[in-house]
Design a protein around this motif. Structure first.
Motif, PDB file in Angstrom:
ATOM      1  N   MET A  25       0.809  -1.100  -0.021  1.00  0.00           N
ATOM      2  CA  MET A  25       0.054   0.085  -0.162  1.00  0.00           C
ATOM      3  C   MET A  25       0.920   1.281   0.075  1.00  0.00           C
ATOM      4  O   MET A  25       1.889   1.045   0.636  1.00  0.00           O
ATOM      5  CB  MET A  25      -0.872  -0.059   1.366  1.00  0.00           C
ATOM      6  CG  MET A  25      -1.883   1.058   1.373  1.00  0.00           C
ATOM      7  SD  MET A  25      -2.805   1.183   2.975  1.00  0.00           S
ATOM      8  CE  MET A  25      -1.315   1.704   3.970  1.00  0.00           C
ATOM      9  N   PRO A  26       0.573   2.245  -0.783  1.00  0.00           N
ATOM     10  CA  PRO A  26       1.348   3.374  -0.784  1.00  0.00           C
ATOM     11  C   PRO A  26       1.351   4.324   0.535  1.00  0.00           C
ATOM     12  O   PRO A  26       0.172   4.118   1.006  1.00  0.00           O
ATOM     13  CB  PRO A  26       0.807   4.225  -1.874  1.00  0.00           C
ATOM     14  CG  PRO A  26      -0.654   3.799  -2.155  1.00  0.00           C
ATOM     15  CD  PRO A  26      -0.469   2.237  -1.715  1.00  0.00           C
ATOM     16  N   ASP A  27       2.275   4.921   0.705  1.00  0.00           N
ATOM     17  CA  ASP A  27       2.465   5.895   1.979  1.00  0.00           C
ATOM     18  C   ASP A  27       1.382   6.866   2.071  1.00  0.00           C
ATOM     19  O   ASP A  27       0.908   7.377   3.031  1.00  0.00           O
ATOM     20  CB  ASP A  27       3.808   6.387   2.326  1.00  0.00           C
ATOM     21  CG  ASP A  27       4.777   5.359   2.369  1.00  0.00           C
ATOM     22  OD1 ASP A  27       6.021   5.613   2.297  1.00  0.00           O
ATOM     23  OD2 ASP A  27       4.400   4.445   3.043  1.00  0.00           O
ATOM     24  N   ARG A  28       0.893   7.506   0.677  1.00  0.00           N
ATOM     25  CA  ARG A  28      -0.139   8.552   0.582  1.00  0.00           C
ATOM     26  C   ARG A  28      -0.997   7.939  -0.592  1.00  0.00           C
ATOM     27  O   ARG A  28      -0.578   7.410  -1.529  1.00  0.00           O
ATOM     28  CB  ARG A  28       0.450   9.896   0.428  1.00  0.00           C
ATOM     29  CG  ARG A  28       1.324  10.456   1.731  1.00  0.00           C
ATOM     30  CD  ARG A  28       1.849  11.873   1.520  1.00  0.00           C
ATOM     31  NE  ARG A  28       2.308  12.123   2.796  1.00  0.00           N
ATOM     32  CZ  ARG A  28       1.934  12.607   3.656  1.00  0.00           C
ATOM     33  NH1 ARG A  28       0.575  12.870   3.584  1.00  0.00           N
ATOM     34  NH2 ARG A  28       2.443  12.997   4.922  1.00  0.00           N
ATOM     35  N   VAL A  29      -2.388   8.311  -0.167  1.00  0.00           N
ATOM     36  CA  VAL A  29      -3.091   8.006  -1.350  1.00  0.00           C
ATOM     37  C   VAL A  29      -4.059   9.586  -1.888  1.00  0.00           C
ATOM     38  O   VAL A  29      -4.274  10.189  -1.108  1.00  0.00           O
ATOM     39  CB  VAL A  29      -4.557   7.116  -0.809  1.00  0.00           C
ATOM     40  CG1 VAL A  29      -5.387   6.870  -1.744  1.00  0.00           C
ATOM     41  CG2 VAL A  29      -3.705   5.753  -0.267  1.00  0.00           C
ATOM     42  N   HIS A  86      -5.627  16.384  -2.710  1.00  0.00           N
ATOM     43  CA  HIS A  86      -5.099  15.997  -1.474  1.00  0.00           C
ATOM     44  C   HIS A  86      -4.136  14.736  -1.644  1.00  0.00           C
ATOM     45  O   HIS A  86      -4.418  13.960  -2.421  1.00  0.00           O
ATOM     46  CB  HIS A  86      -5.926  16.083  -0.186  1.00  0.00           C
ATOM     47  CG  HIS A  86      -6.948  17.011  -0.177  1.00  0.00           C
ATOM     48  ND1 HIS A  86      -6.374  18.316   0.634  1.00  0.00           N
ATOM     49  CD2 HIS A  86      -8.084  17.477  -0.712  1.00  0.00           C
ATOM     50  CE1 HIS A  86      -7.342  19.155   0.708  1.00  0.00           C
ATOM     51  NE2 HIS A  86      -8.486  18.604  -0.097  1.00  0.00           N
ATOM     52  N   GLN A  87      -3.417  14.649  -0.640  1.00  0.00           N
ATOM     53  CA  GLN A  87      -2.569  13.322  -0.507  1.00  0.00           C
ATOM     54  C   GLN A  87      -2.698  12.825   1.037  1.00  0.00           C
ATOM     55  O   GLN A  87      -2.501  13.556   1.781  1.00  0.00           O
ATOM     56  CB  GLN A  87      -1.102  13.523  -0.507  1.00  0.00           C
ATOM     57  CG  GLN A  87      -0.642  13.980  -2.015  1.00  0.00           C
ATOM     58  CD  GLN A  87      -0.882  12.919  -3.013  1.00  0.00           C
ATOM     59  OE1 GLN A  87      -0.585  11.579  -2.666  1.00  0.00           O
ATOM     60  NE2 GLN A  87      -1.246  13.048  -3.909  1.00  0.00           N
ATOM     61  N   TYR A  88      -3.606  11.837   1.064  1.00  0.00           N
ATOM     62  CA  TYR A  88      -3.992  11.256   2.370  1.00  0.00           C
ATOM     63  C   TYR A  88      -2.962  10.089   2.764  1.00  0.00           C
ATOM     64  O   TYR A  88      -2.620   9.225   2.245  1.00  0.00           O
ATOM     65  CB  TYR A  88      -5.208  10.851   2.413  1.00  0.00           C
ATOM     66  CG  TYR A  88      -5.816   9.887   3.560  1.00  0.00           C
ATOM     67  CD1 TYR A  88      -5.814   8.631   3.515  1.00  0.00           C
ATOM     68  CD2 TYR A  88      -6.308  10.790   4.712  1.00  0.00           C
ATOM     69  CE1 TYR A  88      -6.242   7.962   4.801  1.00  0.00           C
ATOM     70  CE2 TYR A  88      -6.569  10.122   5.924  1.00  0.00           C
ATOM     71  CZ  TYR A  88      -6.520   8.724   5.877  1.00  0.00           C
ATOM     72  OH  TYR A  88      -6.981   8.131   7.158  1.00  0.00           O
ATOM     73  N   ALA A  89      -2.488  10.444   4.234  1.00  0.00           N
ATOM     74  CA  ALA A  89      -1.613   9.270   4.464  1.00  0.00           C
ATOM     75  C   ALA A  89      -2.260   8.441   5.555  1.00  0.00           C
ATOM     76  O   ALA A  89      -2.820   8.845   6.984  1.00  0.00           O
ATOM     77  CB  ALA A  89      -0.500  10.009   5.543  1.00  0.00           C
ATOM     78  N   PRO A  90      -2.668   7.305   5.262  1.00  0.00           N
ATOM     79  CA  PRO A  90      -3.642   6.340   5.994  1.00  0.00           C
ATOM     80  C   PRO A  90      -2.985   6.032   7.347  1.00  0.00           C
ATOM     81  O   PRO A  90      -1.877   6.265   7.430  1.00  0.00           O
ATOM     82  CB  PRO A  90      -3.583   5.069   5.324  1.00  0.00           C
ATOM     83  CG  PRO A  90      -3.068   5.472   3.618  1.00  0.00           C
ATOM     84  CD  PRO A  90      -2.228   6.418   4.057  1.00  0.00           C
ATOM     85  N   ALA A 133      -6.453   0.565   7.702  1.00  0.00           N
ATOM     86  CA  ALA A 133      -7.573   0.499   6.619  1.00  0.00           C
ATOM     87  C   ALA A 133      -7.289   1.361   5.380  1.00  0.00           C
ATOM     88  O   ALA A 133      -7.402   2.382   5.498  1.00  0.00           O
ATOM     89  CB  ALA A 133      -8.850   1.193   7.494  1.00  0.00           C
ATOM     90  N   PRO A 134      -6.893   0.833   4.413  1.00  0.00           N
ATOM     91  CA  PRO A 134      -6.410   1.488   3.299  1.00  0.00           C
ATOM     92  C   PRO A 134      -7.903   1.893   2.396  1.00  0.00           C
ATOM     93  O   PRO A 134      -8.493   1.114   2.077  1.00  0.00           O
ATOM     94  CB  PRO A 134      -5.573   0.309   2.435  1.00  0.00           C
ATOM     95  CG  PRO A 134      -6.173  -0.979   2.831  1.00  0.00           C
ATOM     96  CD  PRO A 134      -6.597  -0.683   4.365  1.00  0.00           C
ATOM     97  N   PRO A 135      -7.538   3.201   2.134  1.00  0.00           N
ATOM     98  CA  PRO A 135      -8.857   3.808   1.094  1.00  0.00           C
ATOM     99  C   PRO A 135      -8.615   3.008   0.074  1.00  0.00           C
ATOM    100  O   PRO A 135      -7.535   2.873  -0.505  1.00  0.00           O
ATOM    101  CB  PRO A 135      -8.350   5.248   1.099  1.00  0.00           C
ATOM    102  CG  PRO A 135      -7.482   5.642   2.281  1.00  0.00           C
ATOM    103  CD  PRO A 135      -6.634   4.355   2.494  1.00  0.00           C
ATOM    104  N   ALA A 136      -9.750   2.813  -0.782  1.00  0.00           N
ATOM    105  CA  ALA A 136      -9.929   2.474  -1.882  1.00  0.00           C
ATOM    106  C   ALA A 136      -9.355   3.284  -3.196  1.00  0.00           C
ATOM    107  O   ALA A 136      -9.912   4.556  -3.307  1.00  0.00           O
ATOM    108  CB  ALA A 136     -11.190   1.871  -2.418  1.00  0.00           C
ATOM    109  N   LEU A 137      -8.294   2.972  -3.949  1.00  0.00           N
ATOM    110  CA  LEU A 137      -7.855   4.077  -5.120  1.00  0.00           C
ATOM    111  C   LEU A 137      -8.722   3.975  -5.976  1.00  0.00           C
ATOM    112  O   LEU A 137      -9.420   3.338  -6.620  1.00  0.00           O
ATOM    113  CB  LEU A 137      -6.487   3.461  -5.436  1.00  0.00           C
ATOM    114  CG  LEU A 137      -5.407   3.062  -4.674  1.00  0.00           C
ATOM    115  CD1 LEU A 137      -4.163   2.452  -5.106  1.00  0.00           C
ATOM    116  CD2 LEU A 137      -4.744   4.672  -4.235  1.00  0.00           C
ATOM    117  N   GLY A 138      -8.858   5.549  -6.288  1.00  0.00           N
ATOM    118  CA  GLY A 138      -9.962   5.896  -7.421  1.00  0.00           C
ATOM    119  C   GLY A 138     -11.503   5.937  -6.807  1.00  0.00           C
ATOM    120  O   GLY A 138     -12.259   6.513  -7.578  1.00  0.00           O
TER     121      GLY A 138
END
Length: 223
Positions: free
Chosen positions: A1-5, A16-20, A33-38
């Protein structure tokens, strides 16, 4: 999972760039809880407490717990709820996470305080409105709590003010912080019987006053 979404605000279309955020499972693994990309973010117009939580499964031990719904504050004033993957899992063990990045994970102190209050047996936690301060008030069944979010040790004055608030409400009080307490704050807390907890780098609530130790023993010896 990327550091920022990447997240786009549907109200003002700002990017924005969201950091889980990682939360500590009982097994010690950080759960994310990783946000769903897109997937589009949803503006929160009316906050419902029950809808502010999601069930997340730990990828290390398989345990399922409830954690805060990922949210992001946009500069336009909108609060965005971020959809998550259907099977969010832990990112791994807590110790490698610290070693890999050379720093402690960025826990959300308020969410952690809610978690540990529930572990101590205090349910129905709700947030109290406070302005002009870095401290966040919480009230649960049978207890009043405060969480210091500023990056500085908590002093004796904050301890005394919380104790007085507890007296006024007729409830015992509990304090949480991730940056420790001054020696004077600890001495004052022991004198008045206030429970102090320090949130360490793993997200664990460590009792640092006699009253806090008694709460832990009353909850079965551990939180």
């Amino acid at each position: 999972m990327p550091d920022r979404v990447p997240v786009r605000c549907p109200v003002c279309h700002r990017d924005h760039q969201y950091a889980p955020t990682a939360y500590p499972c009982r097994c010690g693994a950080p759960v994310v809880a990783p946000p769903a990309l897109g997937a589009p973010a949803r503006p929160l117009v009316h906050r419902v407490w029950e809808d502010s939580w999601i069930t997340v499964r730990c990828g290390a031990c398989g345990r399922q717990d409830r954690w805060p719904q990922p949210e992001l504050d946009c500069g336009c004033g909108a609060v965005l709820a971020l959809p998550v993957l259907s099977l969010p899992q832990a990112a791994g063990r807590a110790e490698p996470e610290v070693a890999r990045h050379g720093r402690a994970p960025a826990w959300d102190p308020v969410a952690l305080a809610v978690h540990w209050l529930e572990r101590l047996g205090h349910r129905e936690v709700r947030r109290l409105e406070r302005r002009g301060t870095s401290a966040v008030g919480l009230r649960a069944s049978g207890v009043l709590a405060e969480v210091e979010t500023a990056a500085r040790p908590v002093g004796a004055r904050a301890v005394e003010c919380l104790w007085l608030s507890g007296l006024a409400a007729g409830l015992p009080a509990v304090h949480f912080t991730g940056c420790g307490y001054t020696a004077e704050a600890r001495e004052r807390a022991d004198a008045i019987g206030l429970a102090l907890f320090a949130l360490d780098a793993s997200g664990t609530a460590r009792p640092v006053s006699g009253a806090a130790g008694e709460l832990v023993r009353g909850a079965g010896g551990e939180v």
